[in-house]
Design a protein around this motif. Structure first.
Motif: not given
Length: 202
Positions: A39-41, A45-48, A74-75, A84-96
Motif C-alpha cells: 500500500l502507498n503510505y 495519509k492523504l486519505k486519512a 485509515a490511520y 513506528k510513526d509517532a504522529e500517526v499513533m498519536a493522531t489515532l489516539g486523538h481520534i479515539y
C-alpha cells in the motif's frame, strides 16, 4: 476502484466483530490477503487527513461520527504500513478521544509518546485528550511540552494554553498566551479576554 475496494475491506476488518487471521504485514479474510507493504503510505495519509478534516468540519453528530470512524480505519492502516510513526499513533489516539473511546485513545497516545517523547504534535494531541477529560494540570504539562518542542508559533496551541492557564489561575501566563494567539491568528476578538485578565489581576 481497486484502492476503494481495498479500503472497504480493511475498514471492514478493523470494525467488524468477525474473526480475521493476521500474519505479520498481511491479513487473510475469506481467502483474501491484504499486503500492507504494497500500500502507498502517502496516498493513505492523504486519505486519512481528508477524513479527519471532514470530521472536524462536520456539524452533524452522525456525520462526524462516520468521518471519525473512517479516519480511524485509515490511520489504523497507516500504522500497519509504518508501525513506528509517532504522529500517526498519536493522531489515532486523538481520534479515539474524540469518539469517547478513552482506553484506546490513551493506549495510542502512549505509544506515540514512547516512540518520540519530544514530538510536538504528539504532546499537543495528548494535551487535548487531557483537556477533554478535564484534567487541566496534565493538559498543561503536555501543551507546555508541545510549545517547548516546536509549536510555540501555533495559534491554536497558544489559545489552548491561555484557556488552561486561566482555568488553573495562572493569569499572567494566560494573558501571555492570549496575546500570542491574538497576534498569530490575527483575531482581535481575543483582546477582550486579555482586558478581562487585566481586570482580574488588579
Amino acid at each position: 476502484m481497486k484502492n476503494l475496494k481495498v479500503f472497504i475491506l480493511i475498514a471492514y476488518l478493523f470494525f467488524s466483530p468477525l474473526y480475521a487471521y493476521t500474519y505479520e504485514a498481511s491479513v487473510e479474510y475469506n481467502d483474501v490477503y491484504v499486503d500492507y507493504k504494497s500500500l502507498n503510505y502517502n496516498e493513505w495519509k492523504l486519505k486519512a487527513k481528508n477524513y479527519l478534516e471532514k470530521a472536524r468540519e462536520s456539524k452533524q453528530p452522525k456525520e462526524q461520527t462516520y468521518y471519525y470512524s473512517m479516519a480511524a480505519g485509515a490511520y489504523q492502516t497507516l500504522i500497519k504500513i509504518s508501525p513506528k510513526d509517532a504522529e500517526v499513533m498519536a493522531t489515532l489516539g486523538h481520534i479515539y478521544g474524540k469518539m469517547n473511546r478513552s482506553i484506546q485513545a490513551k493506549a495510542f497516545l502512549d505509544r506515540g509518546l514512547n516512540l518520540d517523547i519530544k514530538n510536538p504534535l504528539v504532546n499537543y494531541y495528548y494535551g487535548i485528550f487531557r483537556e477533554d477529560e478535564k484534567d487541566f494540570r496534565k493538559a498543561l504539562k503536555f501543551y507546555n511540552a508541545a510549545f517547548k518542542y516546536g509549536m510555540s508559533n501555533d495559534g491554536n496551541l497558544n489559545l489552548r494554553l491561555a484557556v488552561v492557564n486561566a482555568k488553573l489561575g495562572e493569569l499572567e501566563k494566560a494573558q501571555f498566551h492570549y496575546q500570542r494567539a491574538c497576534q498569530i491568528l490575527n483575531n482581535k476578538a481575543l483582546n477582550t479576554k486579555i482586558h478581562q485578565l487585566d481586570e482580574l489581576k488588579k
